[in-house]
Design a protein around this motif. Structure first.
Motif, PDB file in Angstrom:
ATOM      1  N   VAL A  38     -11.518  -5.717   9.259  1.00 26.42           N
ATOM      2  CA  VAL A  38     -12.274  -6.402  10.311  1.00 26.42           C
ATOM      3  C   VAL A  38     -11.457  -7.589  10.779  1.00 26.42           C
ATOM      4  CG1 VAL A  38     -14.417  -7.645  10.855  1.00 26.42           C
ATOM      5  CG2 VAL A  38     -14.458  -5.790   9.172  1.00 26.42           C
ATOM      6  N   VAL A  39     -11.492  -7.875  12.082  1.00 24.54           N
ATOM      7  CA  VAL A  39     -10.922  -9.113  12.613  1.00 24.54           C
ATOM      8  C   VAL A  39     -12.033  -9.844  13.360  1.00 24.54           C
ATOM      9  CG1 VAL A  39     -10.012  -8.010  14.722  1.00 24.54           C
ATOM     10  CG2 VAL A  39      -9.053 -10.181  13.935  1.00 24.54           C
ATOM     11  N   VAL A  40     -12.181 -11.138  13.062  1.00 25.39           N
ATOM     12  CA  VAL A  40     -13.209 -11.963  13.698  1.00 25.39           C
ATOM     13  C   VAL A  40     -12.500 -13.052  14.492  1.00 25.39           C
ATOM     14  CG1 VAL A  40     -15.236 -13.420  13.362  1.00 25.39           C
ATOM     15  CG2 VAL A  40     -14.780 -11.539  11.758  1.00 25.39           C
ATOM     16  N   ALA A  41     -12.818 -13.133  15.786  1.00 28.12           N
ATOM     17  CA  ALA A  41     -12.182 -14.110  16.671  1.00 28.12           C
ATOM     18  C   ALA A  41     -13.226 -14.711  17.596  1.00 28.12           C
ATOM     19  CB  ALA A  41     -11.088 -13.429  17.503  1.00 28.12           C
ATOM     20  N   GLY A  42     -12.895 -15.864  18.153  1.00 30.28           N
ATOM     21  CA  GLY A  42     -13.786 -16.477  19.130  1.00 30.28           C
ATOM     22  C   GLY A  42     -13.915 -15.610  20.367  1.00 30.28           C
ATOM     23  N   GLY A  43     -12.799 -15.089  20.830  1.00 33.25           N
ATOM     24  CA  GLY A  43     -12.765 -14.210  21.990  1.00 33.25           C
ATOM     25  C   GLY A  43     -11.522 -13.354  21.937  1.00 33.25           C
ATOM     26  N   GLY A  72      -9.261 -10.245  24.443  1.00 28.46           N
ATOM     27  CA  GLY A  72      -9.132  -9.436  25.650  1.00 28.46           C
ATOM     28  C   GLY A  72      -9.326  -7.951  25.379  1.00 28.46           C
ATOM     29  N   ALA A  73      -9.620  -7.220  26.445  1.00 29.28           N
ATOM     30  CA  ALA A  73      -9.915  -5.788  26.334  1.00 29.28           C
ATOM     31  C   ALA A  73      -8.745  -4.998  25.750  1.00 29.28           C
ATOM     32  CB  ALA A  73     -10.299  -5.233  27.701  1.00 29.28           C
ATOM     33  N   LYS A  74      -7.517  -5.347  26.112  1.00 34.06           N
ATOM     34  CA  LYS A  74      -6.358  -4.599  25.586  1.00 34.06           C
ATOM     35  C   LYS A  74      -6.244  -4.747  24.076  1.00 34.06           C
ATOM     36  CE  LYS A  74      -3.665  -4.779  29.813  1.00 34.06           C
ATOM     37  NZ  LYS A  74      -2.497  -5.337  30.480  1.00 34.06           N
ATOM     38  N   ALA A  75      -6.437  -5.970  23.588  1.00 30.40           N
ATOM     39  CA  ALA A  75      -6.366  -6.186  22.138  1.00 30.40           C
ATOM     40  C   ALA A  75      -7.485  -5.427  21.424  1.00 30.40           C
ATOM     41  CB  ALA A  75      -6.431  -7.676  21.814  1.00 30.40           C
ATOM     42  N   VAL A  76      -8.684  -5.455  21.994  1.00 29.92           N
ATOM     43  CA  VAL A  76      -9.808  -4.716  21.405  1.00 29.92           C
ATOM     44  C   VAL A  76      -9.447  -3.234  21.299  1.00 29.92           C
ATOM     45  CG1 VAL A  76     -12.210  -3.983  21.731  1.00 29.92           C
ATOM     46  CG2 VAL A  76     -11.566  -6.372  22.164  1.00 29.92           C
ATOM     47  N   GLN A  77      -8.859  -2.683  22.351  1.00 30.60           N
ATOM     48  CA  GLN A  77      -8.463  -1.272  22.339  1.00 30.60           C
ATOM     49  C   GLN A  77      -7.413  -0.987  21.271  1.00 30.60           C
ATOM     50  OE1 GLN A  77      -7.311  -0.750  26.432  1.00 30.60           O
ATOM     51  NE2 GLN A  77      -9.356  -0.095  27.055  1.00 30.60           N
ATOM     52  N   TRP A  78      -6.426  -1.881  21.132  1.00 29.63           N
ATOM     53  CA  TRP A  78      -5.408  -1.707  20.086  1.00 29.63           C
ATOM     54  C   TRP A  78      -6.056  -1.645  18.717  1.00 29.63           C
ATOM     55  CZ3 TRP A  78      -0.436  -0.416  19.810  1.00 29.63           C
ATOM     56  CH2 TRP A  78       0.334  -0.486  20.977  1.00 29.63           C
ATOM     57  N   PHE A  79      -6.951  -2.582  18.442  1.00 25.38           N
ATOM     58  CA  PHE A  79      -7.614  -2.603  17.137  1.00 25.38           C
ATOM     59  C   PHE A  79      -8.433  -1.338  16.912  1.00 25.38           C
ATOM     60  CE2 PHE A  79      -6.958  -7.294  17.107  1.00 25.38           C
ATOM     61  CZ  PHE A  79      -6.301  -7.356  15.883  1.00 25.38           C
ATOM     62  N   GLN A  80      -9.117  -0.881  17.950  1.00 24.53           N
ATOM     63  CA  GLN A  80      -9.907   0.353  17.822  1.00 24.53           C
ATOM     64  C   GLN A  80      -9.005   1.527  17.464  1.00 24.53           C
ATOM     65  OE1 GLN A  80     -11.936   0.333  21.610  1.00 24.53           O
ATOM     66  NE2 GLN A  80     -13.711  -0.755  20.773  1.00 24.53           N
ATOM     67  N   GLN A  81      -7.842   1.598  18.105  1.00 21.37           N
ATOM     68  CA  GLN A  81      -6.898   2.681  17.803  1.00 21.37           C
ATOM     69  C   GLN A  81      -6.373   2.597  16.374  1.00 21.37           C
ATOM     70  OE1 GLN A  81      -3.858   2.372  20.804  1.00 21.37           O
ATOM     71  NE2 GLN A  81      -5.214   3.066  22.440  1.00 21.37           N
ATOM     72  N   VAL A 124     -13.571  -4.994  15.413  1.00 16.88           N
ATOM     73  CA  VAL A 124     -13.435  -6.275  16.099  1.00 16.88           C
ATOM     74  C   VAL A 124     -14.806  -6.923  16.226  1.00 16.88           C
ATOM     75  CG1 VAL A 124     -12.790  -7.427  18.251  1.00 16.88           C
ATOM     76  CG2 VAL A 124     -11.438  -5.488  17.421  1.00 16.88           C
ATOM     77  N   VAL A 125     -14.866  -8.216  15.884  1.00 23.14           N
ATOM     78  CA  VAL A 125     -16.080  -9.003  16.051  1.00 23.14           C
ATOM     79  C   VAL A 125     -15.678 -10.283  16.769  1.00 23.14           C
ATOM     80  CG1 VAL A 125     -17.921 -10.245  14.864  1.00 23.14           C
ATOM     81  CG2 VAL A 125     -17.106  -8.062  13.956  1.00 23.14           C
ATOM     82  N   THR A 126     -16.403 -10.626  17.827  1.00 26.64           N
ATOM     83  CA  THR A 126     -16.131 -11.882  18.520  1.00 26.64           C
ATOM     84  C   THR A 126     -17.393 -12.735  18.539  1.00 26.64           C
ATOM     85  OG1 THR A 126     -16.648 -10.956  20.698  1.00 26.64           O
ATOM     86  CG2 THR A 126     -14.333 -10.890  20.005  1.00 26.64           C
ATOM     87  N   GLY A 127     -17.176 -14.004  18.760  1.00 19.66           N
ATOM     88  CA  GLY A 127     -18.262 -14.965  18.730  1.00 19.66           C
ATOM     89  C   GLY A 127     -18.152 -15.733  17.435  1.00 19.66           C
ATOM     90  N   SER A 180     -21.751 -10.665  15.279  1.00 24.02           N
ATOM     91  CA  SER A 180     -21.420  -9.236  15.334  1.00 24.02           C
ATOM     92  C   SER A 180     -21.154  -8.840  16.772  1.00 24.02           C
ATOM     93  CB  SER A 180     -22.566  -8.395  14.755  1.00 24.02           C
ATOM     94  OG  SER A 180     -23.737  -8.583  15.528  1.00 24.02           O
ATOM     95  N   GLY A 181     -20.563  -7.671  16.951  1.00 25.81           N
ATOM     96  CA  GLY A 181     -20.300  -7.158  18.288  1.00 25.81           C
ATOM     97  C   GLY A 181     -19.094  -7.795  18.942  1.00 25.81           C
ATOM     98  N   VAL A 182     -18.842  -7.374  20.183  1.00 23.85           N
ATOM     99  CA  VAL A 182     -17.652  -7.809  20.910  1.00 23.85           C
ATOM    100  C   VAL A 182     -18.023  -8.256  22.305  1.00 23.85           C
ATOM    101  CG1 VAL A 182     -15.414  -7.088  21.843  1.00 23.85           C
ATOM    102  CG2 VAL A 182     -16.194  -6.172  19.654  1.00 23.85           C
ATOM    103  N   SER A 183     -17.542  -9.443  22.670  1.00 29.01           N
ATOM    104  CA  SER A 183     -17.571  -9.908  24.057  1.00 29.01           C
ATOM    105  C   SER A 183     -16.131 -10.125  24.456  1.00 29.01           C
ATOM    106  CB  SER A 183     -18.331 -11.227  24.183  1.00 29.01           C
ATOM    107  OG  SER A 183     -19.683 -11.044  23.875  1.00 29.01           O
ATOM    108  N   GLU A 184     -15.676  -9.361  25.416  1.00 32.73           N
ATOM    109  CA  GLU A 184     -14.272  -9.452  25.798  1.00 32.73           C
ATOM    110  C   GLU A 184     -14.006 -10.641  26.716  1.00 32.73           C
ATOM    111  OE1 GLU A 184     -13.517  -5.693  27.604  1.00 32.73           O
ATOM    112  OE2 GLU A 184     -13.777  -4.604  25.743  1.00 32.73           O
ATOM    113  N   CYS A 185     -12.817 -11.239  26.515  1.00 31.55           N
ATOM    114  CA  CYS A 185     -12.358 -12.271  27.440  1.00 31.55           C
ATOM    115  C   CYS A 185     -11.951 -11.574  28.727  1.00 31.55           C
ATOM    116  CB  CYS A 185     -11.141 -12.995  26.881  1.00 31.55           C
ATOM    117  SG  CYS A 185     -11.458 -13.963  25.412  1.00 31.55           S
ATOM    118  N   ASN A 186     -12.193 -12.211  29.863  1.00 36.13           N
ATOM    119  CA  ASN A 186     -11.837 -11.606  31.136  1.00 36.13           C
ATOM    120  C   ASN A 186     -10.637 -12.253  31.801  1.00 36.13           C
ATOM    121  OD1 ASN A 186     -13.968  -9.728  31.097  1.00 36.13           O
ATOM    122  ND2 ASN A 186     -15.390 -11.328  31.707  1.00 36.13           N
TER     123      ASN A 186
END
Length: 120
Positions: free
Chosen positions: A69-74, A76-85, A90-93, A111-117
């Motif tokens: 698991v990786v927990v971060a404040g925020g 981006g979508a590309k990083a989230v995709q890399w981790f999923q692969q 990924v947990v943000t917040g 819990s969950g993910v909110s992507e940085c835009n």
């Protein structure tokens, strides 16, 4: 045993400050957690890519630490995709402190993910 990586702004481990921007944090805190959600050990790792990185370098580095698991404040979508692969959840917040954020995650309050835009 789960391994949880949290983004940090310093090298103080669980006493440190969370980094709200995944890609530019200076350190990662790796916490090993037993099945009863008790922290059994922590390690602090310098982010070798804090100043400059290519897509995928940081997720590969964190996967190399054995993270589940990786927990971060925020993040981006590309990083989230890399981790999923790579099979890393990924947990943000985050809270302001690393230990406080880990406790909140283990209690189910983060819990969950909110992507940085934004783009850098």
């Amino acid at each position: 045993m789960r391994k949880i990586v949290l983004t940090a702004n310093d090298d103080r481990g669980l006493d440190g400050a969370m980094s709200m921007h995944f890609g530019h944090c200076t350190h990662f805190v790796l916490a090993s957690v037993d099945p009863n959600n008790q922290v059994t050990s922590t390690e602090v790792h310098v982010n070798p890519y804090a100043e400059r990185h290519e897509p995928g370098q940081i997720p590969e580095f964190i996967k190399g630490l054995g993270a589940d698991v990786v927990v971060a404040g925020g993040m981006g979508a590309k990083a989230v995709q890399w981790f999923q692969q790579l099979g890393v959840q990924v947990v943000t917040g985050a809270r302001s402190g690393v230990g406080e954020t880990l406790d909140a995650y283990l209690a189910g309050a983060v819990s969950g993910v909110s992507e940085c835009n934004h783009e850098h």
